[in-house]
Motif scaffolding. Structure first.
Motif, PDB file in Angstrom:
ATOM      1  N   LEU A 129     -55.245 141.959 -19.946  1.00 33.05           N
ATOM      2  CA  LEU A 129     -56.122 140.800 -19.735  1.00 33.05           C
ATOM      3  C   LEU A 129     -57.147 140.654 -20.850  1.00 33.05           C
ATOM      4  O   LEU A 129     -57.486 139.550 -21.260  1.00 33.05           O
ATOM      5  CB  LEU A 129     -56.870 140.947 -18.400  1.00 33.05           C
ATOM      6  CG  LEU A 129     -56.107 140.626 -17.133  1.00 33.05           C
ATOM      7  CD1 LEU A 129     -57.006 140.857 -15.928  1.00 33.05           C
ATOM      8  CD2 LEU A 129     -55.615 139.198 -17.144  1.00 33.05           C
ATOM      9  N   ILE A 130     -57.654 141.773 -21.308  1.00 31.35           N
ATOM     10  CA  ILE A 130     -58.753 141.713 -22.266  1.00 31.35           C
ATOM     11  C   ILE A 130     -58.242 141.651 -23.703  1.00 31.35           C
ATOM     12  O   ILE A 130     -58.965 141.230 -24.607  1.00 31.35           O
ATOM     13  CB  ILE A 130     -59.718 142.912 -22.046  1.00 31.35           C
ATOM     14  CG1 ILE A 130     -61.070 142.635 -22.684  1.00 31.35           C
ATOM     15  CG2 ILE A 130     -59.132 144.197 -22.534  1.00 31.35           C
ATOM     16  CD1 ILE A 130     -62.100 143.699 -22.386  1.00 31.35           C
ATOM     17  N   SER A 135     -58.661 138.452 -26.121  1.00 28.04           N
ATOM     18  CA  SER A 135     -60.023 138.280 -26.626  1.00 28.04           C
ATOM     19  C   SER A 135     -60.357 139.315 -27.688  1.00 28.04           C
ATOM     20  O   SER A 135     -60.967 138.993 -28.712  1.00 28.04           O
ATOM     21  CB  SER A 135     -61.036 138.392 -25.490  1.00 28.04           C
ATOM     22  OG  SER A 135     -60.790 137.417 -24.519  1.00 28.04           O
ATOM     23  N   ILE A 136     -59.977 140.559 -27.403  1.00 26.02           N
ATOM     24  CA  ILE A 136     -60.270 141.628 -28.357  1.00 26.02           C
ATOM     25  C   ILE A 136     -59.576 141.341 -29.684  1.00 26.02           C
ATOM     26  O   ILE A 136     -60.172 141.443 -30.757  1.00 26.02           O
ATOM     27  CB  ILE A 136     -59.791 142.997 -27.806  1.00 26.02           C
ATOM     28  CG1 ILE A 136     -60.500 143.321 -26.501  1.00 26.02           C
ATOM     29  CG2 ILE A 136     -59.996 144.100 -28.836  1.00 26.02           C
ATOM     30  CD1 ILE A 136     -61.955 143.638 -26.634  1.00 26.02           C
ATOM     31  N   ALA A 176     -58.576 138.451 -30.837  1.00 26.61           N
ATOM     32  CA  ALA A 176     -59.191 137.291 -31.493  1.00 26.61           C
ATOM     33  C   ALA A 176     -60.468 137.712 -32.222  1.00 26.61           C
ATOM     34  O   ALA A 176     -60.697 137.329 -33.369  1.00 26.61           O
ATOM     35  CB  ALA A 176     -59.494 136.205 -30.473  1.00 26.61           C
ATOM     36  N   LEU A 177     -61.314 138.524 -31.559  1.00 26.36           N
ATOM     37  CA  LEU A 177     -62.566 138.938 -32.197  1.00 26.36           C
ATOM     38  C   LEU A 177     -62.301 139.891 -33.358  1.00 26.36           C
ATOM     39  O   LEU A 177     -62.985 139.839 -34.380  1.00 26.36           O
ATOM     40  CB  LEU A 177     -63.500 139.596 -31.175  1.00 26.36           C
ATOM     41  CG  LEU A 177     -64.067 138.658 -30.109  1.00 26.36           C
ATOM     42  CD1 LEU A 177     -64.939 139.427 -29.126  1.00 26.36           C
ATOM     43  CD2 LEU A 177     -64.882 137.537 -30.745  1.00 26.36           C
TER      44      LEU A 177
END
Lengths: 295, 272
Positions: free
Chosen positions: A13-14, A17-18, A20-21
């Protein structure tokens, strides 16, 4: 306690985002550093090695010196002004007066609008034109017979940045007020009452009890406003456009890169900005997370 | 306390003086905006309008309507998607910690403070390579650079909820996604409001990404307003009316949902 399936799921799930950052923050910073160490000038990328040439050129560049001076003037006026004004507004609003909510909302509303809108309006308020073309604050001062206040605002030599900071204070002092008000509200009433019973007067209570307890708020405000002023860009563009006396690193970076196509030099300015922000922000993040785990 | 109250009424003097200071730009925007073209003059800029005219707003709207639309098209998905991602991340980081979760978090937070000048060159290059241009690229930038603050807000909120809430659901046989959907999501609405407002406001008000990632057909409002103000052809009274049009969406959100706006503001200083 957790099932394996859930553990994998949580990582799954995370991870977008990780990822992308990782790319958009850390990958791009690395990429910028690489550009800053190159000779890239012109539309076509050129990654030939230049070492620290671009940084050294900036350190001896008179325009960059002006930028540093302007940033220092802006930062000191803006940060000190916003903190003092925000603190006094918060203390006044903390006295249990009627209409507190109304005043609080009023002092905060500039936060909701963009620097561009603020800049477009303040540009007219701070119109430096003289004589029959006089307008804005200068016109107001003259008609109130306060002629000694008439000035050249952002076109004042050297101190023009202080006028830009005034518009920034208008926009951001509500924010420091909100920070201080939250801080004041978290001080238990018993503390003040105990001090009153001991015979302390209002000023003593503020100086010896409340101000020390608000020190963490002041630190937050200093760092948040300080890092904002290093990044100031839109507000200056909207008030004055791109002109040398009001130049700052963010504008220099933009002009060098996108108008001058000197990507390597522009990247170097961007990285210097990043370093100056990181010096403030990294200790702040560590401090905040540490106090959080202690609670 | 009552004994002090009478003695404190003098505080209204500085408070009202400050209120005037904060309202001056608003007064100029409104007073100028509602003057007719015939009445507009820099020499009388502090005077109230003689009547209500809409000349300036009509003229400003003609120039700004396309970019107002662009801003809405870009801001709505940007706010929704980054809020959703923030909620999932916050859930994982607060309640389903995997090894290393606490190490990752400060690295996520750092992303919300970086000056975008330090990533803008690669960003433009990258967007060109993957072929995402204009408003879509701008929305994507706001989604990704919005993740740190949305994650922070939700993580702090979820961390404040008692662990028993989740344990009870787990005993009832709910899996991780079940816990999120049936327990956390329904009580997350206030946090969603906070984060949506925050993202809406910051994407709407952004200038740097907008001016670099969009061209003149897809300029959002901040870029269009700045160009309008810089042009010699458009009179200052129309610029004032344009400023109000540009500020109105976020101002209305602030007026009606100010409480949530304030919470987002405090979260931005890591104090959420």
């Amino acid at each position: 306690m957790f099932k394996d399936k859930d553990r994998y799921l949580s990582i799954l799930l995370i991870s977008p985002s990780i990822l992308a950052l990782l790319i958009f923050v850390y990958g791009f910073i690395g990429w910028s550093v690489r550009v800053s160490l190159s000779n890239w000038k012109g539309l076509n990328p050129d990654y030939s090695w230049a070492g620290l040439k671009n940084y050294l050129a900036l350190f001896s560049d008179p325009r960059f010196h002006v930028d540093v001076r302007n940033t220092l003037i802006f930062t000191s006026v803006f940060v000190v002004g916003s903190i003092l004004l925000g603190f006094f507004l918060a203390v006044m609003l903390d006295q249990g007066l009627k209409g507190e909510g109304f005043f609080r909302s009023l002092f905060l509303f500039p936060m909701a609008i963009s620097y561009i809108v603020t800049g477009v309006v303040w540009r007219w308020l701070m119109n430096p034109a003289e004589g029959s073309r006089m307008s804005g604050f200068n016109l107001l001062f003259t008609s109130l017979h306060l002629d000694f206040l008439v000035n050249k605002w952002h076109t004042t030599p050297i101190w023009g940045m202080a006028a830009i900071a005034l518009a920034a204070i208008w926009q951001m002092s509500g924010y420091t007020m909100a920070l201080y008000l939250a801080g004041l509200r978290s001080i238990p009433h018993e503390l003040r009452e105990a001090a009153q019973i001991d015979g302390a007067n209002e000023i003593q209570i503020y100086r010896n009890i409340i101000l020390p307890l608000l020190a963490p708020v002041t630190l937050s405000a200093l760092i948040i406003l300080g890092h904002m002023s290093l990044k100031v860009f839109d507000l200056i563009i909207a008030i004055a456009g791109k002109q040398l006396p009001l130049d700052v690193p963010a504008i220099y970076m933009w002009q060098t890169t996108f108008d001058g196509l000197f990507y390597a030099r522009g990247a170097a300015i961007g990285i210097l900005l990043l370093i100056s922000v990181a010096v403030l922000i990294i200790p702040y993040i560590r401090y905040t997370l540490k106090t959080e785990t202690q609670q | 306390m009552n004994k002090f109250r009478i003695g404190k009424n003098w505080l209204y003097v500085p408070l009202i003086a400050m209120a005037v200071f904060y309202l001056i730009p608003m007064y100029v925007i409104l007073a100028t905006g509602f003057k007719s073209f015939a009445e507009v003059d820099l020499k009388t800029m502090w005077n109230l309008p003689h009547g209500i005219a809409f000349d300036n707003y009509i003229e400003a709207f003609k120039h700004l309507a396309p970019s107002l639309k662009n801003s809405f098209i870009m801001v709505i998905p940007a706010a929704l998607i980054s809020s959703m991602l923030g909620s999932l991340n916050g859930f994982v980081l607060a309640k389903w910690k995997f090894r290393g979760a606490d190490i990752i978090f400060p690295f996520i937070l750092f992303g919300m403070f970086i000056p975008y000048q330090s990533i803008i060159i690669p960003l433009v290059q990258f967007m060109n390579v993957i072929g995402i241009k204009g408003l879509a690229g701008l929305a994507m930038a706001h989604i990704i650079y919005g993740i740190p603050i949305t994650t922070l807000t939700f993580r702090n909120y979820y961390a404040s909820l008692p662990q028993e809430l989740l344990e009870a659901a787990k005993i009832d046989g709910a899996d991780m996604l079940g816990v999120y959907r049936h327990i956390l999501l329904p009580i997350s609405i206030p946090s969603f409001v906070v984060v949506l407002i925050w993202q809406f406001t910051s994407a709407w008000n952004d200038f740097l990404f907008a001016v670099i990632l969009t061209g003149n057909t897809d300029w959002p409002i901040t870029v269009a307003l700045n160009n309008m103000a810089g042009s010699q052809i458009i009179a200052w009274n129309v610029q004032m009316a344009g400023s109000l049009l540009a500020a109105l969406p976020t101002l209305l959100v602030y007026i009606f949902l100010g409480r949530y706006f304030l919470r987002g503001l405090l979260a931005g200083s890591l104090k959420g």
